[in-house]
Design an enzyme around this catalytic site. Structure first.
Site, short mmCIF file in Angstrom:
data_model
loop_
_atom_site.label_atom_id
_atom_site.label_comp_id
_atom_site.label_asym_id
_atom_site.label_seq_id
_atom_site.Cartn_x
_atom_site.Cartn_y
_atom_site.Cartn_z
N ASP A 7 0.88 -1.16 0.00
CA ASP A 7 0.00 0.00 0.00
C ASP A 7 0.92 1.21 0.00
OD1 ASP A 7 -2.02 1.81 0.11
OD2 ASP A 7 -3.09 0.88 1.78
C1 BGC Z 1 -4.85 3.47 0.14
C2 BGC Z 1 -4.99 2.50 -1.01
C3 BGC Z 1 -4.78 3.21 -2.32
C4 BGC Z 1 -3.42 3.90 -2.30
C5 BGC Z 1 -3.12 4.69 -3.56
C6 BGC Z 1 -3.56 4.26 0.06
O1 BGC Z 1 -3.52 5.27 1.02
O2 BGC Z 1 -4.90 2.78 1.36
O3 BGC Z 1 -6.25 1.91 -0.99
O4 BGC Z 1 -4.89 2.31 -3.38
O5 BGC Z 1 -3.38 4.82 -1.21
O6 BGC Z 1 -3.93 5.80 -3.63
#
Ligand code: BGC
Length: 778
Positions: free
Chosen positions: A225
């Site tokens: 993530d």
């Molecule tokens: C989120 C993800 C997301 C990623 C990119 C993160 O903060 O938890 O779900 O895909 O950011 O935006």
């Protein structure tokens, strides 16, 4: 094609992004850059050069209903169709990997991201996720299943430790991911921010290699993530391939050093680089062709999905569908400004958006309260007066934008006072009041007995207003069923006294008793049970026949219109089993029935339908109940299946797990885990790279100052509203991110945050020493 043309440094470099959304390309080795974009219910493709916080300015795309609603369709074919459309949207924007769906279990109704997740039940979550992935990938685009795993709260999401026993992990939290991986072979899996039992998901070999690849056969890429990487060396060993976002190289330098001094075998890097290269090549065609799609067709699909998923919670005297000649009055600010999606990384800039005031411009309208849900005496009086004279007042209500977003959890389950007051007031003067609810998660409904009808629309996406009109006036029968239980009050929820905000870590004290698994076993009355939803028609169940694992029965539509029914099969454990839910959903199907039609439904159960986890999947011997019905509390047909089963010994556990009532204690939990659990705290002078500004700000003047400056800057850049979801998410992202994560977000060198840490820990001398040393080596 191999990666022979790349040297080790380049292979390591391939394993971290080029920027926020892309990987690096290496033309010499025929490795194109992979373009990634959020999110689960629409594309949030950022324009080039925009930064991570610029959430609202993505390129326009279809905004489908969010998972909290689509799961209520229980319709795998429909969700696969949505996936195909998402794949087409992605390909048109040159996106090769769509960052979704999210298959996290809804452990508690207050989780800020519940609107992005499907269900409290792993079977339903897993099947919905698998269907979406199959659809997306049929268009040559990859899908990324997230957030793996046990990311069930937003509070302290970057550093909290999800502490849980193995059985709960397997039966609930991993099962949804397992189903999706086995049934749809996602191109990628995103590891979550949190730790599981002390180990960060990014460093977790058991999770990312032993279970995901070894047991489930996953052959794709694991991406972090955004900012979830803890330690590059451990992460390579664990099977975590790609570190996102890109921009900082300090973790990569550490990996190189580790290879040089023998702490890391270069094979780990090579394997990761190969998996990234393979995915980039696989989606290259979809990424470069930029095929356009039919916008109107996708909007129509978004509308159909909202219609097929909406849940009719109450319909006294069959007030819905509304007869043609009735004077309808529309009430509530959402008539003009529908709440149709949640906040955070899944926020979409919709292609077409129509309001109910436009769809039904012929109907009178009064606001009744302010757009943020707060009361306004004048507006309330006006609504009361108009409602008195109306045939049917239809109130659109629910949660405003500022209540549900990535980055923070809700503080309670109540709707804003202005909405509750409006509904009470209108219902008091007009007995035919209908309420349409827009919210990505359950809310308390203190007025439920006073209104005639309640229609739940979740967060219905860009075609939500048209879908509401279809259901209220169009005589399309609602056919969705709740994918999660609605408790009467938040306090009824088993984890209410220890969930989010109470403790830095997440202690899963309730074990497998989540959602209906708890309410049914504990005999707690709920507002609306799991699997519940009304129809304009009625269905009769009959003729249950069971042979081996094969279950067959008939369903008849005996109502006055064509309609769909979601049939559900639950299994109950043999009598006398101690620690086990009273019922578990093991099969379901949505069936379409014309007026008067009867169909026969067949389900094939497997050994897993009866199994529990005890160092492996085992089936305790005995006679299991098989129950067929229209919801988890409306079971119409009952039979049994006998299993010779496997030898097993029921574990000795505290009483709470045998007959749950009230809250499990910390000591009960320690018994379940079989080890003591400490409550983590940190004190001045002991902060580490895992510490956050939020926890350091009170006792360090430097950290306090930095926190205040950051908060001020973020407030300004998000529009000067302290209550807005955008500000709250931005602040929590920065103040709850450990120093190591901020270092990556800011693209800083390793030493910057380490110096700061020394200073905060009260050793300014060390900072000076470090700076002198650095200037000498440079
Ligand atoms: C989120 C993800 C997301 C990623 C990119 C993160 O903060 O938890 O779900 O895909 O950011 O935006």
């Amino acid at each position: 094609m191999s990666l022979e043309q790349l040297d080790l440094k380049e292979k390591i470099a391939l394993c971290s992004g080029e920027d926020t959304w892309h990987t690096k390309s290496f033309s010499t080795a025929d490795i194109p850059s992979l373009c990634m974009s959020d999110g689960p219910h629409g594309l949030r493709k950022m324009s080039d050069g925009s930064d991570l916080t610029d959430i609202d300015n993505s390129l326009p795309s279809t905004c489908f209903p969010s998972a909290a609603l689509t799961a209520c369709s229980w319709d795998e074919e429909l969700i696969e169709e949505m996936g195909r459309a998402l794949g087409e949207d992605a390909a048109s924007l040159g996106v090769g990997l769509l960052l979704g769906p999210g298959a996290n279990i809804k452990r508690n109704p207050l989780c800020g991201r519940n609107f992005e997740y499907f269900s409290e039940d792993p079977l339903l979550s897993g099947k919905m996720a698998a269907a979406l992935i199959r659809g997306v990938q049929s268009r040559g685009v990859g899908a990324c299943l997230k957030h793996f795993a046990c990311n069930n709260q937003e509070y302290k999401r970057f550093q909290s430790d999800s502490v849980l026993d193995d059985r709960t992990l397997r039966e609930l939290y991993l099962s949804a991911f397992e189903i999706a991986v086995r049934e749809s072979r996602p191109a990628a899996v995103m590891c979550a921010y949190n730790k599981i039992n002390g180990t960060h998901c990014s460093d977790n070999q058991r999770l990312l290699t032993d279970i995901l690849r070894g047991e489930w056969g996953f052959d794709g890429m694991v991406v972090t993530d955004w900012g979830a990487l803890n330690d590059r060396v451990s992460a390579f060993k664990a099977g975590c391939d790609l570190n996102m976002p890109g921009g900082s190289s300090y973790q990569e330098k550490m990996a190189m050093l580790a290879i040089k001094d023998g702490r890391l075998d270069k094979q780990f890097v090579e394997r990761s680089a190969e998996r990234i290269a393979a995915l980039s090549r696989r989606v290259q065609k979809a990424q470069t062709e930029r095929r356009d799609f039919d916008h109107d067709a996708h909007h129509a699909l978004a509308r159909r999905i909202a219609v097929e998923s909406a849940v009719l919670l109450k319909n006294k005297d069959h007030i819905l569908p509304l007869r043609k000649n009735i004077d309808v009055l529309l009430i509530g600010p959402m008539v003009k400004q529908l709440r149709y999606q949640g906040g955070g990384s899944s926020h979409i800039n919709p292609l077409q958006l129509r309001q109910l005031s436009e769809v039904r411009a012929d109907l009178p309208y009064v606001p009744g309260c302010l757009p943020d849900g707060s009361s306004d005496k004048k507006l309330l009086k006006q609504a009361e007066k108009a409602a008195k004279k109306a045939g049917v007042p239809v109130i659109l209500a629910g949660l405003p934008d500022s209540y549900e977003s990535e980055g923070f959890d809700r503080s309670d389950m109540a709707m804003p006072d202005g909405y509750n007051e409006l509904i009470e007031t209108v219902a008091a003067v007009n007995p035919h009041t209908v309420v349409v609810l827009m919210a990505g998660s359950p809310v308390e409904l203190p007025w439920a007995d006073k209104v005639k009808s309640i229609l739940y629309m979740g967060l219905p996406g860009e075609a939500g207003a048209e879908a509401i009109a279809d259901l209220l006036f169009g005589e399309v029968s609602p056919s969705g069923k709740l994918a999660e239980t609605w408790p009467v009050s938040y306090l009824d929820c088993v984890s209410s006294s220890y969930y989010s905000g109470q403790n830095k870590d997440a202690h899963y004290r309730e074990g497998v008793y989540v959602g209906y698994r708890y309410y049914q076993k504990a005999g707690v009355r709920v507002r609306y049970p799991f699997g519940y939803g009304l129809s304009y028609s009625e269905f009769v169940y009959s003729d249950l026949r069971i042979s081996g694992n094969h279950v067959c029965f008939s369903v008849k539509n005996k109502g006055k219109c064509d309609a769909s029914e979601i049939v559900q099969l639950y299994v109950s454990p043999p009598e006398g089993t101690g620690y086990r839910p009273a019922l578990e959903c093991r099969a379901f199907r949505k069936i379409r029935l014309r007026k008067g039609e009867t169909v026969s439904v067949n389900f094939e159960l497997t050994n897993r339908s009866f199994a529990l986890w005890q160092n492996g999947w085992i089936v305790p011997p005995g006679t299991y109940g098989v129950h067929i019905g229209s919801s988890s509390e409306d079971l119409r047909l009952h039979g049994t299946i006998h299993k010779e089963g496997d030898p097993w010994k029921e574990p000795a556990l505290p009483d709470w797990y045998i007959s749950p009532s009230g809250t499990p204690s910390h000591i009960d939990f320690e018994h379940l885990l079989g080890r003591p659990v400490t409550v983590r705290s940190q004190s001045k002078g002991c902060y580490t790279m895992d510490s956050t500004f939020d926890e350091m700000k009170e006792d360090s003047a430097v950290a306090g100052l930095i926190y205040r400056v950051m908060a001020k800057k973020l407030l300004k850049s998000t529009g000067n509203d302290k209550n807005s979801a955008k500000y709250r998410m931005a602040l929590s992202t920065v103040s709850d991110a450990p120093l190591r994560t901020l270092q990556m977000f800011l693209g800083k060198e390793s030493s910057t945050m380490e110096y700061l840490l020394d200073w905060i820990n009260g050793h300014p001398g060390k900072v000076l020493e470090g700076l002198i040393k650095k200037s000498r080596t440079e």
